[in-house]
Scaffold this motif. Structure first.
Motif, PDB file in Angstrom:
ATOM      1  N   SER A 122      42.579 -29.110   1.619  1.00 44.63           N
ATOM      2  CA  SER A 122      43.954 -29.317   1.217  1.00 44.63           C
ATOM      3  C   SER A 122      44.354 -30.754   1.554  1.00 44.63           C
ATOM      4  CB  SER A 122      44.875 -28.335   1.949  1.00 44.63           C
ATOM      5  OG  SER A 122      46.203 -28.508   1.525  1.00 44.63           O
ATOM      6  N   LYS A 160      40.488 -31.037  -8.154  1.00 43.56           N
ATOM      7  CA  LYS A 160      41.689 -30.222  -7.962  1.00 43.56           C
ATOM      8  C   LYS A 160      41.410 -28.789  -8.408  1.00 43.56           C
ATOM      9  CE  LYS A 160      46.557 -29.763  -9.001  1.00 43.56           C
ATOM     10  NZ  LYS A 160      47.723 -30.285  -9.685  1.00 43.56           N
ATOM     11  N   GLU A 161      41.859 -27.851  -7.592  1.00 43.94           N
ATOM     12  CA  GLU A 161      41.728 -26.433  -7.935  1.00 43.94           C
ATOM     13  C   GLU A 161      42.847 -26.092  -8.913  1.00 43.94           C
ATOM     14  OE1 GLU A 161      40.456 -22.452  -5.647  1.00 43.94           O
ATOM     15  OE2 GLU A 161      42.073 -23.577  -4.700  1.00 43.94           O
ATOM     16  N   SER A 192      45.487 -28.495  -3.449  1.00 40.16           N
ATOM     17  CA  SER A 192      44.290 -27.736  -3.133  1.00 40.16           C
ATOM     18  C   SER A 192      43.125 -28.294  -3.955  1.00 40.16           C
ATOM     19  CB  SER A 192      44.506 -26.252  -3.460  1.00 40.16           C
ATOM     20  OG  SER A 192      43.360 -25.521  -3.111  1.00 40.16           O
ATOM     21  N   VAL A 193      42.061 -28.681  -3.255  1.00 39.32           N
ATOM     22  CA  VAL A 193      40.879 -29.242  -3.910  1.00 39.32           C
ATOM     23  C   VAL A 193      39.644 -28.511  -3.406  1.00 39.32           C
ATOM     24  CG1 VAL A 193      41.944 -31.528  -4.237  1.00 39.32           C
ATOM     25  CG2 VAL A 193      40.611 -31.080  -2.173  1.00 39.32           C
ATOM     26  N   PHE A 194      38.537 -28.662  -4.113  1.00 40.05           N
ATOM     27  CA  PHE A 194      37.283 -28.072  -3.658  1.00 40.05           C
ATOM     28  C   PHE A 194      36.139 -28.984  -4.041  1.00 40.05           C
ATOM     29  CE2 PHE A 194      38.018 -26.444  -7.901  1.00 40.05           C
ATOM     30  CZ  PHE A 194      36.769 -26.523  -8.512  1.00 40.05           C
ATOM     31  N   ALA A 224      37.270 -22.401  -6.051  1.00 35.07           N
ATOM     32  CA  ALA A 224      36.323 -22.858  -5.024  1.00 35.07           C
ATOM     33  C   ALA A 224      35.223 -21.824  -4.816  1.00 35.07           C
ATOM     34  CB  ALA A 224      37.059 -23.139  -3.711  1.00 35.07           C
ATOM     35  N   THR A 243      43.634 -20.264  -8.705  1.00 32.64           N
ATOM     36  CA  THR A 243      43.212 -19.643  -7.459  1.00 32.64           C
ATOM     37  C   THR A 243      41.819 -19.046  -7.604  1.00 32.64           C
ATOM     38  OG1 THR A 243      45.511 -19.132  -6.979  1.00 32.64           O
ATOM     39  CG2 THR A 243      43.855 -17.941  -5.705  1.00 32.64           C
ATOM     40  N   THR A 282      35.504 -34.075  -4.386  1.00 33.55           N
ATOM     41  CA  THR A 282      36.285 -32.873  -4.680  1.00 33.55           C
ATOM     42  C   THR A 282      36.999 -32.970  -6.029  1.00 33.55           C
ATOM     43  OG1 THR A 282      38.359 -33.594  -3.638  1.00 33.55           O
ATOM     44  CG2 THR A 282      36.718 -32.564  -2.203  1.00 33.55           C
ATOM     45  N   ARG A 330      36.759 -25.392   0.036  1.00 32.88           N
ATOM     46  CA  ARG A 330      38.156 -25.735  -0.281  1.00 32.88           C
ATOM     47  C   ARG A 330      38.737 -26.634   0.813  1.00 32.88           C
ATOM     48  NH1 ARG A 330      40.043 -21.031  -0.958  1.00 32.88           N
ATOM     49  NH2 ARG A 330      40.096 -21.001  -3.210  1.00 32.88           N
ATOM     50  N   GLU A 337      53.991 -31.716  -2.697  1.00 27.64           N
ATOM     51  CA  GLU A 337      53.357 -30.489  -2.195  1.00 27.64           C
ATOM     52  C   GLU A 337      51.884 -30.773  -1.953  1.00 27.64           C
ATOM     53  OE1 GLU A 337      52.517 -28.203  -6.396  1.00 27.64           O
ATOM     54  OE2 GLU A 337      54.454 -27.905  -5.434  1.00 27.64           O
ATOM     55  N   ALA A 338      51.273 -29.945  -1.115  1.00 24.31           N
ATOM     56  CA  ALA A 338      49.852 -30.084  -0.819  1.00 24.31           C
ATOM     57  C   ALA A 338      49.042 -29.865  -2.099  1.00 24.31           C
ATOM     58  CB  ALA A 338      49.431 -29.093   0.253  1.00 24.31           C
TER      59      ALA A 338
END
Length: 140
Positions: free
Chosen positions: A78, A62-63, A11-13, A69, A66, A60, A76, A8-9
């Motif tokens: 991906s 990892k988020e 999500s990073v920031f 970011a 939610t 970056t 943010r 799965e993708a």
């Protein structure tokens, strides 16, 4: 080289390092210092690509929940799911100069998706995985 599957993708920031390569350590230090758990608390990633003859580089993290970011005032991104061509650099602190060479080698593989991000995955203080996304259907 190995093939890694991201199911799965991710999500990073983080922030762009506008003084690349000189500002990389400072950018990561800034992220690590503001986030709970420091370096051990979550995965960190470097994202880079060439644009208009310049390297765009983003430090970056990892988020983990939610809205992080926005809470930390960061941008943010991906990291797409799929198959990645990967090479590990052990004891990476002593070999930061070799990262560009590893990515140059990965880019030469015809299976790599053109224009994809170069992804540095800082798995630990010892292990850095350099990855580039493969074209669809190339992930064996």
């Amino acid at each position: 080289m190995d093939i890694l599957q991201l199911p799965e993708a991710i999500s990073v920031f983080g922030k762009q390092v506008t003084t690349f390569p000189n500002g990389i350590k400072a950018a990561y230090d800034s992220l690590v210092d503001k986030l709970p758990g420091g370096f051990e608390g979550r995965p960190y990633y470097g994202l880079s690509k060439m644009e208009n003859s310049q390297v765009l580089y983003y430090a970056t993290a990892k988020e983990m929940e939610t809205g992080e970011a926005e809470r930390y005032g960061e941008t943010r991104f991906s990291i797409p799911e799929g198959a990645y061509l990967a090479q590990t650099i052990w004891q990476w602190h002593d070999k930061t100069g070799s990262v560009a060479n590893v990515f140059h080698e990965l880019m030469q593989d015809v299976r790599v998706e053109p224009g994809s991000w170069c992804v540095e995955w800082y798995k630990s203080d010892e292990e850095l995985v350099c990855m580039m996304r493969l074209r669809p259907g190339q992930g064996g």
